[in-house]
Design a protein around this motif. Structure first.
Motif, PDB file in Angstrom:
ATOM      1  N   UNK A 306       0.846  -1.198   0.000  1.00  0.00           N
ATOM      2  CA  UNK A 306       0.000   0.000   0.000  1.00  0.00           C
ATOM      3  C   UNK A 306       0.878   1.245   0.000  1.00  0.00           C
ATOM      4  N   UNK A 309       2.165   1.846  -3.375  1.00  0.00           N
ATOM      5  CA  UNK A 309       1.181   2.347  -4.333  1.00  0.00           C
ATOM      6  C   UNK A 309       0.873   3.817  -4.067  1.00  0.00           C
ATOM      7  N   UNK A 310       1.104   4.263  -2.838  1.00  0.00           N
ATOM      8  CA  UNK A 310       0.879   5.680  -2.533  1.00  0.00           C
ATOM      9  C   UNK A 310       2.103   6.521  -2.866  1.00  0.00           C
ATOM     10  N   UNK A 311       3.124   5.876  -3.417  1.00  0.00           N
ATOM     11  CA  UNK A 311       4.247   6.656  -3.904  1.00  0.00           C
ATOM     12  C   UNK A 311       5.514   6.556  -3.085  1.00  0.00           C
ATOM     13  N   UNK A 312       5.565   5.614  -2.136  1.00  0.00           N
ATOM     14  CA  UNK A 312       6.828   5.425  -1.426  1.00  0.00           C
ATOM     15  C   UNK A 312       7.780   4.705  -2.354  1.00  0.00           C
ATOM     16  N   UNK A 313       8.923   5.299  -2.609  1.00  0.00           N
ATOM     17  CA  UNK A 313       9.901   4.670  -3.484  1.00  0.00           C
ATOM     18  C   UNK A 313      10.581   3.529  -2.758  1.00  0.00           C
ATOM     19  N   UNK A 395       3.041  -4.608  -7.128  1.00  0.00           N
ATOM     20  CA  UNK A 395       2.146  -3.571  -6.626  1.00  0.00           C
ATOM     21  C   UNK A 395       0.698  -3.853  -6.981  1.00  0.00           C
ATOM     22  N   UNK A 396       0.493  -4.664  -8.015  1.00  0.00           N
ATOM     23  CA  UNK A 396      -0.864  -4.954  -8.439  1.00  0.00           C
ATOM     24  C   UNK A 396      -1.628  -5.647  -7.311  1.00  0.00           C
ATOM     25  N   UNK A 399      -4.625  -4.179  -5.694  1.00  0.00           N
ATOM     26  CA  UNK A 399      -5.913  -4.194  -6.360  1.00  0.00           C
ATOM     27  C   UNK A 399      -6.629  -5.518  -6.137  1.00  0.00           C
TER      28      UNK A 399
ATOM     29  N   UNK B  56      -9.040  -4.646 -14.125  1.00  0.00           N
ATOM     30  CA  UNK B  56      -8.050  -4.366 -13.083  1.00  0.00           C
ATOM     31  C   UNK B  56      -6.664  -4.152 -13.694  1.00  0.00           C
ATOM     32  N   UNK B  59      -6.454  -0.709 -15.046  1.00  0.00           N
ATOM     33  CA  UNK B  59      -6.326   0.290 -13.980  1.00  0.00           C
ATOM     34  C   UNK B  59      -4.911   0.287 -13.390  1.00  0.00           C
ATOM     35  N   UNK B  60      -4.344  -0.931 -13.261  1.00  0.00           N
ATOM     36  CA  UNK B  60      -2.987  -1.040 -12.712  1.00  0.00           C
ATOM     37  C   UNK B  60      -1.988  -0.322 -13.620  1.00  0.00           C
ATOM     38  N   UNK B  65       1.078   0.998 -11.455  1.00  0.00           N
ATOM     39  CA  UNK B  65       1.395  -0.099 -10.545  1.00  0.00           C
ATOM     40  C   UNK B  65       2.027  -1.239 -11.322  1.00  0.00           C
ATOM     41  N   UNK B  66       1.864  -1.218 -12.627  1.00  0.00           N
ATOM     42  CA  UNK B  66       2.376  -2.290 -13.471  1.00  0.00           C
ATOM     43  C   UNK B  66       2.816  -1.662 -14.788  1.00  0.00           C
ATOM     44  N   UNK B  89       7.296   5.834  -8.690  1.00  0.00           N
ATOM     45  CA  UNK B  89       6.778   6.072  -7.340  1.00  0.00           C
ATOM     46  C   UNK B  89       6.445   7.554  -7.180  1.00  0.00           C
ATOM     47  N   UNK B  90       7.312   8.403  -7.730  1.00  0.00           N
ATOM     48  CA  UNK B  90       7.109   9.849  -7.612  1.00  0.00           C
ATOM     49  C   UNK B  90       5.844  10.277  -8.357  1.00  0.00           C
ATOM     50  N   UNK B  92       3.241   8.392  -9.103  1.00  0.00           N
ATOM     51  CA  UNK B  92       2.074   7.902  -8.352  1.00  0.00           C
ATOM     52  C   UNK B  92       1.761   8.843  -7.196  1.00  0.00           C
ATOM     53  N   UNK B  93       2.822   9.209  -6.508  1.00  0.00           N
ATOM     54  CA  UNK B  93       2.658  10.018  -5.314  1.00  0.00           C
ATOM     55  C   UNK B  93       2.059  11.380  -5.618  1.00  0.00           C
ATOM     56  N   UNK B  98      -5.465   6.754  -5.520  1.00  0.00           N
ATOM     57  CA  UNK B  98      -6.090   5.435  -5.631  1.00  0.00           C
ATOM     58  C   UNK B  98      -7.219   5.282  -4.628  1.00  0.00           C
ATOM     59  N   UNK B 100      -9.248   1.881  -3.420  1.00  0.00           N
ATOM     60  CA  UNK B 100      -9.241   0.439  -3.647  1.00  0.00           C
ATOM     61  C   UNK B 100     -10.540  -0.187  -3.181  1.00  0.00           C
ATOM     62  N   UNK B 101     -10.837  -1.339  -3.792  1.00  0.00           N
ATOM     63  CA  UNK B 101     -12.018  -2.085  -3.362  1.00  0.00           C
ATOM     64  C   UNK B 101     -11.915  -2.442  -1.877  1.00  0.00           C
ATOM     65  N   UNK B 104      -7.653  -0.668   1.845  1.00  0.00           N
ATOM     66  CA  UNK B 104      -6.194  -0.599   1.963  1.00  0.00           C
ATOM     67  C   UNK B 104      -5.701   0.550   2.839  1.00  0.00           C
ATOM     68  N   UNK B 118       0.775   9.927   1.985  1.00  0.00           N
ATOM     69  CA  UNK B 118       1.324  10.306   0.668  1.00  0.00           C
ATOM     70  C   UNK B 118       1.940  11.706   0.686  1.00  0.00           C
ATOM     71  N   UNK B 177     -11.032   1.062  -8.172  1.00  0.00           N
ATOM     72  CA  UNK B 177     -11.355  -0.288  -8.630  1.00  0.00           C
ATOM     73  C   UNK B 177     -12.470  -0.839  -7.748  1.00  0.00           C
TER      74      UNK B 177
END
Ligand SMILES: Nc1ncnc2c1ncn2[C@@H]1O[C@H](COP(=O)(O)OP(=O)(O)OP(=O)(O)O)[C@@H](O)[C@H]1O
Ligand SMILES: [Mg+2]
Lengths: 807, 236
Positions: A306, A309-313, A395-396, A399, B56, B59-60, B65-66, B89-90, B92-93, B98, B100-101, B104, B118, B177
């Motif tokens: 998680x 996915x929130x951007x932690x490298x 990371x997927x 989801x 999914x 979306x990833x 994420x992928x 990562x940067x 995304x941040x 996101x 999530x279902x 998370x 974040x 998602x």
């Protein structure tokens, strides 16, 4: 910094949240780090901390040696010539050990004595606590007799009387003026009661250049001078002395080493072995904690994903894991330090004699630094796997609803950790096993004499009280007879030396054979003994006879040699009737061959490989006083030797109230003490090996439990499909044993390589001893079976139906 | 169908020829095949399709994420497919939020800390973080629960916190998602209402859903089948 604090706060919260995990991890780490800190404090005290003298890095130890006898003491005339001719030292100082009888007091006492040149104290940068050092004019033959007291002796004998200065003590019958008291806590080699000037040594040692009277030299290098320059300087003088005095100095050269280096030389292998052992314990402890960390499982991994996915490298996640594990390790290290403080006390209390007195075990700044660095290092080690995991997950996963993605990686990591743990434990156990085998073997060795129920004590019969050889001989023989006829005593005997306790050695040659090259004469241990020495000591005579009352001054000089001398110089023939030339070119006829003694103690090297015995009653008049100055008595009782002590004292008091006795000790305890260093190392390595075994058992057990828990479903399905309990147990145990065997194989290879480092500590058994290796492997395999059998039993207790319903 | 005027407007994100192949031991699964897809600012795109159609996966890819096996992906005019993991990562941040279902939220962090996370990664000063977190929590009506731990909240409340976390950093685009998949209908409605408000406020939303009614709340509906876009329908 901000995020670092957040990481730390979060880590603390996690630790608080799972107290069971935290306690287990912290205790495990405390054990590992504590043991390392304790041992490091010893290593620090012995190897690293500078000697407690002024500018100790300038101090050099000097002795003499020839190619065949590399370790000899220094002849006084040679020392004088070095001192006069050298250019690389600010000064040289000499010291030797002796014993002086204190008489004219209520309880006469034989005092341990350090004989030193007046230059020694200033050279070490030490001032007396009271009074003054010896003056140069007191440090010459015939100078006024003076004495300095050790602080301990001053307290013990004179209750710290400050008026002691100027008082006179009768030492060896001569009044000595007290001029000073040494500082409290001052240590220089073994502690002695009193210090007297080197000039109190018998004058012949000042004249005989070929005599090396147990004297050694320290020097202080001039600023900027190196050991190499000093060596060249003194060796040049040594060469000149070889040319000038070919009789006494052939092949003799000074041998220099740094004082600190020389003091710790013999201990280095033991200490390094200990450091290695304790490092292994820490590695195993760390592996257990990594196992715990990994077993914390999917919850943790989901959190990391998680965050990602929130951007932690990646670096950010790794840092967070490292902060967490470092925190854990630091807390563990803190508790470890507490353990170590206690451990250091225990170690200090049980320190063997072989550790130099200048070394102190304590937790100082360096030890604290070590603990800190070690803890952080362990922290990084612990964090690496979880951090790697954090950076490898997909990371997927966020989801999806399950976090099963990296299960396979974790499983393999766990297996690898078990294998590593077993391998480490095996290596350590093999090391401990080899040391144990060595120790048992040494303890079981035949010393060549019987140490049971034997009380030994030192006495002297100085010239001052027994003028003339005959009165001295009579007193000594009378002592022997009176002690020997005491009730409960089987025999009493005496000699100028005793195996293990101390003796002199001398050079010799076989009469009628070409003399050996100068400086290459064979050396033999020499005992000058009472007639009944062999019977009383229980030394078997293999051939010929021992001494008879008729072996006296005037009869044919006789000698008894040991089997090693006989075999070496008279191979294939009897040594009886042959002659040995020694003691200033005199011939002695061999009348007996005795069993070789372990004179230097079990497992010790023998600088003088041969041994012979001369009858005391045959010592010519002019030498009797010299021999009588230091005799060791041995009294064999019916029972415990210590019980004889008061009665022996009584008996002497009745004979001569001025007779000083010292060193009363049972031979059994002397033998025990001679193994003290080994017992110390073995005890610790053994302790660590047991610790390693326990930790790795816990490790295997917890991994197997965890694996079984993960596979409970699978077990249920298997059992639902008709597997019997036995099949499931075998499945689990088989898995554990497979891992253990892999560890055993790797460990055996590692141990085969690493135990070579123990070479100098292992004797009487090869470093690849199959018994030790095999035994250890069996023990570890057994442990693995047990550690997987228990969780396996738990697995089959599961109701298969239940498992399937818990979808 | 797209109108010409809209096509000229600059796309916020643009996928061209995106293909995603999963290679497992025996089979190759083409989860996405040759997907062309562009989203403009202010759109609310619903992605629908049967199970296994690649929703999914898409979306990833959109959320970095992928990575795609093939194709190009421009986010705000910048190609993001060949970025390093750290750069991704940067992105995304800073640009992606996101939802999530399964919510998370991190169970060991409080509501406040979850929303703050974040922003912390972004290196934002503490005071600015505080303002943003408070504003985001107020926006989803969870301001009074800032000190709670996620375990103390209902599913709907957790998802609202997750929405707050997604919007706190003012992302270019919000990805969701099946945001109501784990919620009962009442809670689900509340969350959808929240999304509608965000959209009204100008947010760009891409949402995967199984619920046709929810899908109709969006401005556009993209249907996937077997990894291909089979329909792209403008709703409003
Ligand atoms: N990690 C993976 N490895 C192999 N195949 C995968 C992986 N992830 C997804 N797939 C496959 O890719 C295809 C698309 O999966 P995806 O999860 O995108 O479907 P979805 O449309 O989200 O379905 P659902 O509505 O059930 O969530 C499926 O056939 C799936 O089996
Ligand atoms: Mg899906």
């Amino acid at each position: 910094m901000d995020t670092f604090l957040q990481d730390a706060r979060f880590a603390l919260r996690l630790l608080r949240k799972s107290p069971a995990f935290t306690v287990a991890a912290v205790l495990t780490l405390a054990l590992g780090i504590g043991a390392n800190t304790a041992i490091f404090s010893v290593v620090n005290g012995v190897l690293l901390r500078p000697l407690p003298y002024k500018a100790p890095e300038q101090l050099v130890f000097i002795q003499e040696g020839t190619p065949s006898f590399p370790s000899m003491s220094v002849s006084i005339p040679n020392f004088m010539d070095w001192r006069a001719g050298q250019k690389t030292f600010t000064d040289l100082a000499a010291f030797r050990t002796g014993a002086f009888d204190l008489t004219g007091v209520d309880i006469p006492e034989r005092l341990g004595t350090r004989l030193v040149s007046a230059s020694l104290l200033p050279l070490l940068g030490v001032n007396p606590a009271l009074g003054r050092n010896f003056l140069p004019e007191e440090d010459v033959l015939g100078g006024p007799p003076v004495v300095m007291l050790s602080h301990g002796f001053w307290v013990r004998r004179f209750g710290q009387d400050r008026n002691i200065l100027g008082r006179s003590l009768t030492l060896n019958g001569v009044p000595h003026t007290v001029v000073g008291v040494l500082p409290e806590g001052f240590q220089f080699y073994t502690a002695q009661d009193i210090w007297v000037p080197l000039a109190r040594t018998e004058s012949r040692f000042f004249e005989q250049r070929g005599n090396h009277p147990g004297m050694y030299v320290v020097g202080r290098l001039k600023p900027g001078m190196t050991l190499e320059q000093a060596r060249a300087d003194l060796e040049a003088i040594g060469q000149r002395l070889q040319e000038a005095y070919p009789d006494s100095n052939s092949k003799v050269l000074p041998r220099l080493s740094m004082l600190h280096e020389r003091l710790v030389r013999d201990l280095r292998p033991s200490l390094l072995a200990l450091m290695a052992a304790v490092a292994f314990v820490l590695l195993i402890a760390a592996i257990n904690v990594v196992n715990l960390l990994l077993a914390r499982g999917t919850a943790r991994q989901r959190e990391l994903v998680i965050r990602a996915s929130l951007g932690a490298g990646r670096g950010r996640l790794i840092r967070q894991m490292l902060v967490e594990s470092a925190l854990l390790a630091l807390v563990g290290g803190g508790f470890g330090l507490v353990l170590a403080l206690w451990g250091v006390d225990v170690l200090a209390a049980s320190r063997p004699e072989g550790i130099p007195t200048t070394a102190t075990f304590a937790v100082d700044g360096k030890v604290l630094g070590f603990t800190l660095v070690l803890s952080l290092g362990v922290g990084v080690l612990l964090g690496i796997l979880p951090a790697l995991r954090a950076s490898q997950v997909s990371l997927v996963e966020t989801l999806k609803d399950t976090g099963a993605g990296a299960a396979r990686f974790r499983g393999r990591a766990r297996d690898a950790l078990v294998v590593a743990e077993v391998a480490l434990a095996l290596t350590l156990l093999v090391g401990a096993g080899l040391l144990t085998r060595t120790f048992v073997q040494l303890k079981g060795l035949d010393l060549g004499f019987k140490p049971e129920n034997l009380l030994t004590l030192r006495m002297s019969a100085p010239e001052s009280r027994f003028p003339g050889a005959e009165s001295l001989r009579a007193f000594i023989e009378q002592s022997r007879e009176r002690l020997g006829s005491m009730p409960g005593v089987r025999a009493a005997t005496y000699s100028n030396g005793m195996p293990i306790i101390g003796f002199s050695d001398t050079s010799f040659r076989i009469s009628g054979r070409p003399p050996p090259e100068k400086g290459e004469a064979p050396q033999s241990v020499m005992f000058i003994t009472a007639p009944n020495y062999f019977e009383a000591m229980g030394i078997p005579l293999l051939e010929g006879r021992g001494f008879l009352p008729t072996d006296r001054v005037g009869s044919t000089p006789v000698i008894v040699v040991d089997e090693v001398l006989a075999k070496r110089f008279f191979p294939g023939q009897s040594a009886l009737g042959q002659k040995i030339n020694t003691q200033g070119d005199r011939d002695f006829e061999i009348v007996g061959v005795a069993r070789h003694l372990l004179a230097y103690g079990p497992g010790e090297p023998e600088p003088a490989p041969f041994q012979f015995y001369l009858p005391f009653l045959q010592v010519p008049d002019e030498f009797v006083t010299q021999v009588g100055r230091s005799l060791t008595l041995a009294v064999r009782g019916d029972g415990n030797a210590d019980a004889l002590v008061p009665r022996v004292r009584e008996e002497f008091k009745a004979m001569d109230p001025d007779q000083a006795l010292s060193g009363l000790a049972s031979m059994d305890s002397v033998v025990e003490n001679s193994l003290g260093d080994r017992r110390f190392v073995l005890g610790l390595v053994g302790l660590f090996a047991v610790l390693a075994l326990v930790l790795s058992t816990i490790g295997i057990y917890s991994v197997m439990s965890y694996t079984v828990a993960l596979r409970t479903r699978e077990m249920g399905i298997r059992m639902a499909l008709g597997a019997r309990e036995m099949d499931v147990v075998r499945l689990v145990v088989g898995y554990g044993v497979r891992l253990a065997l892999m560890g055993v194989v790797i460990g055996a290879v590692a141990a085969g390589i690493l135990t070579r480092l123990l070479d100098s500590l292992v004797q009487g058994v090869g470093t690849t001893d199959p018994l030790t290796f095999g035994g250890t492997a069996v023990v570890l395999a057994g442990v693995a079976v047990l550690a997987s059998w228990v969780p396996a039993r738990r697995a089959v207790k599961v109701d298969p139906a239940q498992t399937l319903r818990a979808e | 169908m797209e109108t010409p005027s809209m096509a000229q407007q600059k796309a916020l994100l643009q996928l061209e020829g995106i293909t995603k192949v999963f290679e497992t031991e025996e089979v190759e699964t083409h989860a996405l095949s040759d997907v062309h897809f562009a989203v403009r600012p202010g759109e609310w795109v619903s992605i629908v399709g049967p199970s296994g159609s690649g929703k999914t996966t898409l979306l990833a890819l959109l959320g970095l994420l992928d990575t795609a096996s093939k194709g190009t992906y421009l986010l705000d005019g910048r190609s993001v497919l060949d970025l390093s993991p750290a750069e991704r990562a940067l992105v995304r941040n800073q640009h992606i939020g996101f939802i999530f279902q399964s919510f998370n939220l991190i169970g060991d962090l409080s509501v406040y800390e979850n929303v703050e996370l974040p922003l912390t990664y972004r290196g934002m000063p503490a005071e600015e973080r505080r303002q943003r977190v408070e504003r985001a929590l107020e926006r989803v009506g969870m301001g009074h629960r800032a000190r709670h731990m996620p375990g103390q909240l209902s599913g709907g409340q957790q998802q609202r916190v997750a929405v707050a976390r997604a919007v706190a950093g003012d992302p270019l685009i919000l990805l969701a998602d099946e945001p109501t998949g784990n919620l009962d209908s009442k809670n689900g409605e509340q969350v959808m209402q929240l999304l509608a408000e965000l959209h009204k406020g100008g947010a760009t939303l891409i949402m995967v859903t199984h619920d046709p009614n929810q899908a109709r709340l969006g401005t556009r509906m993209v249907s996937l089948f077997d990894g291909r876009v089979v329909q792209d329908e403008r709703l409003r």
